[in-house]
Write a protein that holds these residues in place. Structure first.
Motif, PDB file in Angstrom:
ATOM      1  N   THR A  98       0.901  -1.226  -0.062  1.00  0.00           N
ATOM      2  CA  THR A  98       0.029  -0.182   0.119  1.00  0.00           C
ATOM      3  C   THR A  98       0.765   1.199  -0.072  1.00  0.00           C
ATOM      4  O   THR A  98       1.825   1.251   0.851  1.00  0.00           O
ATOM      5  CB  THR A  98      -0.814  -0.038   1.148  1.00  0.00           C
ATOM      6  N   PRO A  99       0.900   2.262  -0.684  1.00  0.00           N
ATOM      7  CA  PRO A  99       1.256   3.439  -0.918  1.00  0.00           C
ATOM      8  C   PRO A  99       1.091   4.380   0.224  1.00  0.00           C
ATOM      9  O   PRO A  99       0.005   4.138   0.942  1.00  0.00           O
ATOM     10  CB  PRO A  99       0.964   4.015  -2.278  1.00  0.00           C
ATOM     11  N   ASN A 100       1.947   5.328   0.349  1.00  0.00           N
ATOM     12  CA  ASN A 100       1.573   6.220   1.587  1.00  0.00           C
ATOM     13  C   ASN A 100       0.484   7.133   1.223  1.00  0.00           C
ATOM     14  O   ASN A 100      -0.372   7.775   2.258  1.00  0.00           O
ATOM     15  CB  ASN A 100       2.789   7.041   1.813  1.00  0.00           C
ATOM     16  N   THR A 101       0.123   7.327  -0.052  1.00  0.00           N
ATOM     17  CA  THR A 101      -0.949   8.416  -0.475  1.00  0.00           C
ATOM     18  C   THR A 101      -1.660   7.580  -1.527  1.00  0.00           C
ATOM     19  O   THR A 101      -1.088   6.952  -2.496  1.00  0.00           O
ATOM     20  CB  THR A 101      -0.327   9.693  -0.957  1.00  0.00           C
ATOM     21  N   ILE A 102      -2.946   7.582  -1.434  1.00  0.00           N
ATOM     22  CA  ILE A 102      -4.047   6.985  -2.159  1.00  0.00           C
ATOM     23  C   ILE A 102      -4.749   8.071  -2.865  1.00  0.00           C
ATOM     24  O   ILE A 102      -5.494   8.750  -2.263  1.00  0.00           O
ATOM     25  CB  ILE A 102      -5.178   5.910  -1.805  1.00  0.00           C
ATOM     26  N   LYS A 103      -4.520   7.870  -4.397  1.00  0.00           N
ATOM     27  CA  LYS A 103      -5.295   9.237  -5.076  1.00  0.00           C
ATOM     28  C   LYS A 103      -6.203   8.617  -6.044  1.00  0.00           C
ATOM     29  O   LYS A 103      -5.878   7.875  -6.844  1.00  0.00           O
ATOM     30  CB  LYS A 103      -4.282  10.349  -5.892  1.00  0.00           C
ATOM     31  N   GLY A 104      -7.580   9.089  -5.914  1.00  0.00           N
ATOM     32  CA  GLY A 104      -8.552   8.862  -7.158  1.00  0.00           C
ATOM     33  C   GLY A 104      -8.909   7.473  -7.144  1.00  0.00           C
ATOM     34  O   GLY A 104      -9.589   7.097  -7.976  1.00  0.00           O
ATOM     35  N   LYS A 112     -20.545  14.803   3.834  1.00  0.00           N
ATOM     36  CA  LYS A 112     -20.233  16.203   3.940  1.00  0.00           C
ATOM     37  C   LYS A 112     -18.905  16.455   3.322  1.00  0.00           C
ATOM     38  O   LYS A 112     -18.634  17.650   3.061  1.00  0.00           O
ATOM     39  CB  LYS A 112     -20.624  16.880   5.343  1.00  0.00           C
ATOM     40  N   CYS A 113     -17.921  15.479   2.919  1.00  0.00           N
ATOM     41  CA  CYS A 113     -16.641  15.934   2.508  1.00  0.00           C
ATOM     42  C   CYS A 113     -16.754  16.568   0.927  1.00  0.00           C
ATOM     43  O   CYS A 113     -17.603  16.209   0.301  1.00  0.00           O
ATOM     44  CB  CYS A 113     -16.009  14.415   2.374  1.00  0.00           C
ATOM     45  N   VAL A 114     -15.711  17.432   0.741  1.00  0.00           N
ATOM     46  CA  VAL A 114     -15.919  18.183  -0.417  1.00  0.00           C
ATOM     47  C   VAL A 114     -16.000  17.198  -1.661  1.00  0.00           C
ATOM     48  O   VAL A 114     -16.405  17.307  -2.755  1.00  0.00           O
ATOM     49  CB  VAL A 114     -15.013  19.357  -0.656  1.00  0.00           C
ATOM     50  N   THR A 115     -15.061  16.168  -1.528  1.00  0.00           N
ATOM     51  CA  THR A 115     -14.959  15.071  -2.603  1.00  0.00           C
ATOM     52  C   THR A 115     -16.187  14.369  -3.101  1.00  0.00           C
ATOM     53  O   THR A 115     -16.496  14.147  -4.033  1.00  0.00           O
ATOM     54  CB  THR A 115     -13.952  14.136  -2.322  1.00  0.00           C
ATOM     55  N   ASN A 116     -17.158  14.501  -2.206  1.00  0.00           N
ATOM     56  CA  ASN A 116     -18.428  13.763  -2.594  1.00  0.00           C
ATOM     57  C   ASN A 116     -19.495  14.840  -2.790  1.00  0.00           C
ATOM     58  O   ASN A 116     -20.556  14.484  -3.092  1.00  0.00           O
ATOM     59  CB  ASN A 116     -19.056  13.077  -1.228  1.00  0.00           C
ATOM     60  N   ASN A 117     -18.861  16.281  -3.118  1.00  0.00           N
ATOM     61  CA  ASN A 117     -19.937  17.176  -3.474  1.00  0.00           C
ATOM     62  C   ASN A 117     -19.493  18.146  -4.452  1.00  0.00           C
ATOM     63  O   ASN A 117     -20.091  18.798  -4.958  1.00  0.00           O
ATOM     64  CB  ASN A 117     -20.276  18.104  -2.179  1.00  0.00           C
ATOM     65  N   GLU A 118     -18.277  17.792  -4.940  1.00  0.00           N
ATOM     66  CA  GLU A 118     -17.671  18.605  -5.940  1.00  0.00           C
ATOM     67  C   GLU A 118     -16.687  17.743  -6.865  1.00  0.00           C
ATOM     68  O   GLU A 118     -16.462  16.700  -6.397  1.00  0.00           O
ATOM     69  CB  GLU A 118     -16.562  19.670  -5.349  1.00  0.00           C
ATOM     70  N   PRO A 119     -16.859  17.803  -8.265  1.00  0.00           N
ATOM     71  CA  PRO A 119     -16.029  17.066  -8.991  1.00  0.00           C
ATOM     72  C   PRO A 119     -14.577  17.159  -8.826  1.00  0.00           C
ATOM     73  O   PRO A 119     -14.150  17.980  -9.463  1.00  0.00           O
ATOM     74  CB  PRO A 119     -16.499  17.529 -10.514  1.00  0.00           C
ATOM     75  N   MET A 120     -14.018  16.231  -7.976  1.00  0.00           N
ATOM     76  CA  MET A 120     -12.576  16.204  -7.776  1.00  0.00           C
ATOM     77  C   MET A 120     -11.903  14.980  -7.232  1.00  0.00           C
ATOM     78  O   MET A 120     -12.607  14.131  -6.886  1.00  0.00           O
ATOM     79  CB  MET A 120     -12.270  17.291  -6.528  1.00  0.00           C
ATOM     80  N   GLU A 121     -10.738  14.880  -7.508  1.00  0.00           N
ATOM     81  CA  GLU A 121      -9.957  13.661  -7.192  1.00  0.00           C
ATOM     82  C   GLU A 121      -9.850  13.379  -5.574  1.00  0.00           C
ATOM     83  O   GLU A 121      -9.562  14.434  -5.074  1.00  0.00           O
ATOM     84  CB  GLU A 121      -8.621  13.693  -7.735  1.00  0.00           C
ATOM     85  N   THR A 122     -10.122  12.212  -4.950  1.00  0.00           N
ATOM     86  CA  THR A 122      -9.965  12.018  -3.958  1.00  0.00           C
ATOM     87  C   THR A 122      -8.477  11.781  -3.416  1.00  0.00           C
ATOM     88  O   THR A 122      -7.866  11.445  -4.352  1.00  0.00           O
ATOM     89  CB  THR A 122     -10.815  10.748  -3.507  1.00  0.00           C
ATOM     90  N   VAL A 123      -8.199  12.012  -2.231  1.00  0.00           N
ATOM     91  CA  VAL A 123      -6.810  11.771  -1.680  1.00  0.00           C
ATOM     92  C   VAL A 123      -6.946  11.447  -0.314  1.00  0.00           C
ATOM     93  O   VAL A 123      -7.331  12.013   0.324  1.00  0.00           O
ATOM     94  CB  VAL A 123      -5.969  13.072  -1.907  1.00  0.00           C
ATOM     95  N   VAL A 148     -14.107   1.401   2.830  1.00  0.00           N
ATOM     96  CA  VAL A 148     -14.510   2.311   1.794  1.00  0.00           C
ATOM     97  C   VAL A 148     -14.855   1.728   0.547  1.00  0.00           C
ATOM     98  O   VAL A 148     -14.635   0.598   0.237  1.00  0.00           O
ATOM     99  CB  VAL A 148     -12.997   3.064   1.443  1.00  0.00           C
ATOM    100  N   LYS A 149     -15.584   2.454  -0.391  1.00  0.00           N
ATOM    101  CA  LYS A 149     -15.921   2.032  -1.909  1.00  0.00           C
ATOM    102  C   LYS A 149     -14.975   2.796  -2.574  1.00  0.00           C
ATOM    103  O   LYS A 149     -14.379   3.524  -2.459  1.00  0.00           O
ATOM    104  CB  LYS A 149     -17.268   2.701  -1.893  1.00  0.00           C
ATOM    105  N   LEU A 150     -14.740   2.011  -3.728  1.00  0.00           N
ATOM    106  CA  LEU A 150     -13.949   2.276  -4.792  1.00  0.00           C
ATOM    107  C   LEU A 150     -14.461   3.440  -5.568  1.00  0.00           C
ATOM    108  O   LEU A 150     -16.022   3.415  -5.727  1.00  0.00           O
ATOM    109  CB  LEU A 150     -13.467   1.130  -5.827  1.00  0.00           C
ATOM    110  N   VAL A 151     -13.746   4.202  -6.200  1.00  0.00           N
ATOM    111  CA  VAL A 151     -14.271   5.576  -7.041  1.00  0.00           C
ATOM    112  C   VAL A 151     -15.044   4.886  -8.189  1.00  0.00           C
ATOM    113  O   VAL A 151     -14.278   3.993  -8.963  1.00  0.00           O
ATOM    114  CB  VAL A 151     -13.245   6.394  -7.327  1.00  0.00           C
TER     115      VAL A 151
END
Length: 151
Positions: A98-104, A112-123, A148-151
């Motif tokens: 597993t990497p230290n950071t998981i993106k997208g 309420k997270c911004v990633t669930n309300n705006e079109p943007m990549e999760t980090v 967690v669910k996959l994008v």
């Protein structure tokens, strides 16, 4: 079963993904988009395993995975082993980590997270690899990778 009998036919060139927790085998196949390939794919599950009890195994002919595809794999099934095959021989073997950071790759569980309300990549920042705990970069919510669910 005979002691040295192969459970699945050997492949000439491609990748073998081994030591998949059996219940995650099809999730790994879906995550890597294996249904969309034109090359032969062999999927096996519930094979006996000393480490896992039961394991899954996937053989993909003429496919070599990118680092991005491999990091996606680490979210669903960390510690699987990838073997690169050329001319029926294993030329490279690596354990997926597993990497230290998981993106997208995964969604935040916080509605309420911004990633669930705006079109943007999760980090997400991986804060505990052993127990599979990640923290959302945007809302700081900690969550288990198993939940967690996959994008």
């Amino acid at each position: 079963m005979e002691k040295n009998k192969r459970l699945v036919a050997a492949i000439e060139n491609g990748t073998v993904i081994d030591h998949i927790p059996s219940e995650k085998t099809y999730q790994v196949a879906d995550l890597l988009g294996l249904r969309n390939l034109d090359t032969p794919v062999t999927i096996g599950y519930n094979y006996p395993s000393k480490k896992l009890g039961k394991k899954g195994l996937i053989k993909v002919e003429d496919k070599f995975f990118t680092n991005e595809e491999i990091s996606r794999l680490s979210v669903v099934a960390p510690n699987v082993v990838l073997s690169v095959i050329r001319d029926y021989e294993v030329v490279e073997k690596k354990r997926v980590e597993t990497p230290n950071t998981i993106k997208g790759i995964i969604k935040c569980n916080n509605p309420k997270c911004v990633t669930n309300n705006e079109p943007m990549e999760t980090v997400f920042h991986v804060i505990d690899k052993e127990n599979g705990i990640v923290r959302c970069h945007y809302c700081d919510k900690e969550q288990l990778m198993d939940d967690v669910k996959l994008v």
